[in-house]
Write an enzyme that holds these catalytic residues in place. Structure first.
Site, short mmCIF file in Angstrom:
data_model
loop_
_atom_site.label_atom_id
_atom_site.label_comp_id
_atom_site.label_asym_id
_atom_site.label_seq_id
_atom_site.Cartn_x
_atom_site.Cartn_y
_atom_site.Cartn_z
N LYS A 156 -1.92 -21.73 -0.73
CA LYS A 156 -0.76 -21.31 0.06
C LYS A 156 -1.24 -20.80 1.41
O LYS A 156 -1.80 -19.71 1.52
CB LYS A 156 0.03 -20.19 -0.64
CG LYS A 156 1.40 -19.95 0.03
CD LYS A 156 1.92 -18.55 -0.15
CE LYS A 156 1.40 -17.58 0.88
NZ LYS A 156 1.87 -17.91 2.28
N SER A 210 -3.65 -8.12 4.13
CA SER A 210 -3.62 -6.67 4.34
C SER A 210 -3.93 -5.93 3.04
O SER A 210 -3.69 -6.43 1.93
CB SER A 210 -2.26 -6.23 4.86
OG SER A 210 -1.26 -6.34 3.84
N THR A 211 -4.44 -4.72 3.17
CA THR A 211 -4.71 -3.90 2.00
C THR A 211 -3.43 -3.58 1.25
O THR A 211 -3.40 -3.56 0.02
CB THR A 211 -5.43 -2.61 2.43
OG1 THR A 211 -6.68 -2.96 3.04
CG2 THR A 211 -5.68 -1.69 1.25
N VAL A 213 -0.63 -5.39 0.89
CA VAL A 213 -0.23 -6.51 0.05
C VAL A 213 -1.27 -6.75 -1.04
O VAL A 213 -0.92 -7.10 -2.19
CB VAL A 213 -0.03 -7.78 0.90
CG1 VAL A 213 0.30 -8.98 0.02
CG2 VAL A 213 1.09 -7.57 1.91
N GLY A 214 -2.54 -6.53 -0.72
CA GLY A 214 -3.59 -6.71 -1.72
C GLY A 214 -3.38 -5.82 -2.93
O GLY A 214 -3.66 -6.23 -4.08
N GLU A 231 -9.93 -10.00 -0.26
CA GLU A 231 -10.59 -9.65 1.01
C GLU A 231 -9.51 -9.06 1.88
O GLU A 231 -8.58 -9.74 2.30
CB GLU A 231 -11.23 -10.89 1.65
CG GLU A 231 -12.24 -10.54 2.73
CD GLU A 231 -11.61 -10.43 4.12
OE1 GLU A 231 -11.35 -9.26 4.56
OE2 GLU A 231 -11.37 -11.45 4.74
N CYS A 265 -10.65 -8.99 10.38
CA CYS A 265 -10.94 -7.83 9.53
C CYS A 265 -12.35 -7.29 9.77
O CYS A 265 -12.63 -6.14 9.44
CB CYS A 265 -10.77 -8.21 8.06
SG CYS A 265 -9.11 -8.68 7.61
N GLU A 358 -6.25 0.18 10.98
CA GLU A 358 -6.62 -1.15 11.45
C GLU A 358 -5.55 -1.66 12.42
O GLU A 358 -4.41 -1.92 12.02
CB GLU A 358 -6.76 -2.12 10.27
CG GLU A 358 -7.23 -3.49 10.71
CD GLU A 358 -7.39 -4.46 9.54
OE1 GLU A 358 -8.34 -5.26 9.57
OE2 GLU A 358 -6.56 -4.42 8.62
#
Length: 454
Positions: A156, A210-211, A213-214, A231, A265, A358
Site C-alpha cells: 500500500k 509517524s509514531t 500511527v505506528g 520504522e 526520519c 519531529e
C-alpha cells in the site's frame, strides 16, 4: 457504486499530475484472498528460479531508472538527483535479496536420541505500508526480502504518492512475478492499511510512518499476535566536538538536515555543538544554509525541492511563530509550489517545541553543550532514537559516544544512515525491528524445528 479517487498534485508546480482510484476495503479483502491462494505456489518455486525472477525485476528497474525518477519528481517533488538514487536503491535491494532464496539456511543441532533440523519458512501474506516521503526505496525494503523469503506481498503506497509503486508493480509482472504474488493497492491507510492489520490472512505488517500511527498499527497487530516491523519518527542529533573538522561539519550539516526538504526520519535536525566552538561553527554554518540550492526539482543542480503539500507546509510553519529564534534562513523560488526555506533556530531551552518534536521539514535547531557527558545527555534527551552523527577526530571519543547514544544508526564524520548491506531501524519510539542487511530475512520467516528420532 462510485469508485473513490484521489487527485495527485505536483508539489513544485501545484499542477494536476493524474488521478488514481482508491482501493476499497472489499477490494483489499479480495486481494488478500488472491495473495493467500497464490502463496503455496510461490513458496514452492525453486530457490534458483525465484532468485532469477528477482534479478530480472532488478534489471527492469535498472532499465527504467530515468522514467521512474522523473515520475517521482512529478508526484513527490523530489530532486531529480535524489529520485535517481532512490530508483537505483530499489534495484540494488532487489539484487541483494535475489541472493537470499538459495541461502535461507537452517541448522543441524546436536541432540541426544536423534537428529534435529531447523528450517526457515515464509510467513504467508505480508502487508507493506509505505510512506510518502521515500515512496520507492522504503517500499523496496519491505517487498524485496519478503518476496525473496517466499511470501506473497501486498504493497500500500501512501495516498499522495502512489505512482512509482504502481509502476514497480507493472515491472514485477513484466519480470514474470505472478500478478497475485505482488499486488499494489493504492488507498487510504484507514481503509487498506487497516485491513492489513485486521485481516487474519495477512501474517505480517511492515509500516513506515509517524509514531502516532505506528502505535495504532502495533496495537492492532498485537490483538492477533501478528508480527510487525515499524520504522517511525526521529529527532536525530548531529554532535560536533571542538576537535572536529569544523569547516567540513558545517558545510555538510545542511545535507544532513535538509535532504528531501527535511522530510526524512533520519534528518539531523538537532545540531549539538561544543560551547568553545559554538560561535565559530555558526559562522561557518550560515553560508552553507543560505547557499543551499532550493530549486525546480527537475534541475540537476537542485539540492532541495518543495514540501509534499500545502497542509504539510502549514504544519512546518507552525514551528516558527512570530518571535521564533531564527538565526538565518535560505531562500526559495517565487511563484507556485509548496516551498519552505531552510531555516536555523537558536532555541533558548532544550525543552522548546522545535527541539523535542519531529518537524519533518527543513528546520534545524542548534544547541551548545559543555563536554562529552553533556553531549550524550542532550542527544539522549528525546523520545526518538533513529539516527545521528558524531564529528570528532578522536577515535576513542567517537566509539565512546557512539556506544552511549541511544540510536539505531550512527555515523562518524558523515551523515550516512542507510546502506542496504547493513541493518536499519530505531531505538525507543523510532520503531521496532530492523530492515535491510542479512538479518532482515528473519522478519519474513519462521523457524521450524524438526526432531527425527533414531
Amino acid at each position: 457504486m462510485t469508485t473513490a479517487t484521489v487527485d495527485l498534485i505536483n508539489p513544485a508546480t501545484e499542477e494536476l499530475v493524474g488521478t488514481v482510484a482508491l482501493t476499497s476495503a472489499e477490494c483489499t479483502d479480495a486481494a488478500v484472498a488472491r495473495a493467500h491462494a497464490a502463496f503455496p505456489s510461490w513458496r514452492d518455486v525453486a530457490p534458483g528460479d525465484r532468485a532469477r525472477l528477482l534479478r530480472r525485476f532488478a534489471d527492469l528497474v535498472d532499465r527504467d531508472i530515468g522514467p521512474l525518477a522523473e515520475l517521482e519528481v512529478r508526484n513527490s517533488g523530489h530532486t531529480i538527483g535524489n529520485a535517481r538514487w532512490e530508483a537505483g536503491n530499489v534495484r540494488d535491494v532487489l539484487e541483494y535479496y535475489a541472493a537470499a532464496p538459495e541461502r535461507l539456511f537452517g541448522r543441524q543441532i546436536p541432540v541426544p536420541g536423534g537428529v534435529n533440523l531447523t528450517f526457515k519458512e515464509p510467513l504467508g501474506v505480508v502487508g507493506v505500508i509505505a510512506p510518502w516521503n521515500f515512496p520507492m526505496p522504503i517500499a523496496g525494503w519491505g517487498f524485496a526480502p519478503a518476496l525473496a523469503a517466499g511470501n506473497t506481498v501486498l504493497l500500500k503506497p501512501a495516498e499522495l504518492t502512489p505512482l512509482t509503486a504502481l509502476r514497480l508493480g507493472e515491472l514485477a509482472r513484466e519480470a514474470g512475478i505472478p500478478e497475485d504474488v505482488f499486488q499494489v493497492l493504492p488507498g487510504k491507510g484507514t481503509v487498506v492499511g487497516q485491513r492489513f492489520v485486521e485481516h487474519p490472512l495477512v501474517r505480517k505488517v511492515v509500516f513506515t510512518g509517524s509514531t502516532e500511527v505506528g502505535r495504532t498499527v502495533l496495537a492492532g497487530c498485537a490483538a492477533q499476535v501478528k508480527p510487525a516491523t515499524l520504522e517511525l519518527g526521529g529527532k536525530s542529533a548531529n554532535i560536533v566536538f571542538a576537535d572536529a573538522d569544523l569547516a567540513t561539519a558545517a558545510a555538510s550539516a545542511p545535507d544532513g538536515a535538509f535532504d528531501n526538504a527535511g522530510q526524512d526520519c533520519c534528518a539531523r535536525s538537532r545540531i549539538l555543538v561544543q560551547r568553545t566552538v559554538f560561535d565559530r561553527f555558526l559562522e561557518l554554518l550560515e553560508p552553507a544554509v543560505t547557499g543551499f540550492r532550493v530549486q525546480d526539482p527537475t534541475l540537476s543542480s537542485a539540492q532541495m525541492g518543495p514540501l509534499i503539500s500545502a497542509a504539510h507546509r502549514e504544519k512546518v510553519a507552525s514551528y516558527l511563530p512570530d518571535g521564533a529564534p531564527v538565526a538565518f534562513r535560505g531562500s526559495t523560488p517565487e511563484g507556485a509550489g509548496w516551498w519552505f526555506p531552510p531555516t536555523v533556530l537558536l532555541p533558548t531551552s532544550p525543552t522548546d517545541r522545535a527541539v523535542v518534536e519531529e518537524i519533518f521539514g527543513p528546520v534545524l535547531v542548534v544547541l551548545p553543550f559543555e563536554d562529552e557527558a553533556d553531549a550524550v545527555r542532550l542527544a539522549n534527551d528525546s523520545d526518538y532514537g533513529l539516527s545521528g552523527s558524531i564529528w570528532t577526530q578522536n577515535l576513542g571519543r567517537a566509539l565512546r559516544v557512539a556506544r552511549a547514544v541511544q540510536s539505531g544508526n550512527l555515523s562518524v564524520n558523515s551523515h550516512s544512515s542507510v546502506r542496504y548491506w547493513t541493518p536499519f531501524g530505531g531505538y525507543k519510539q523510532s520503531g521496532l525491528g530492523r530492515e535491510l542487511g542479512p538479518d532482515a530475512l528473519d522478519a519474513f520467516t519462521e523457524v521450524k524445528n524438526v526432531f527425527i528420532a533414531h
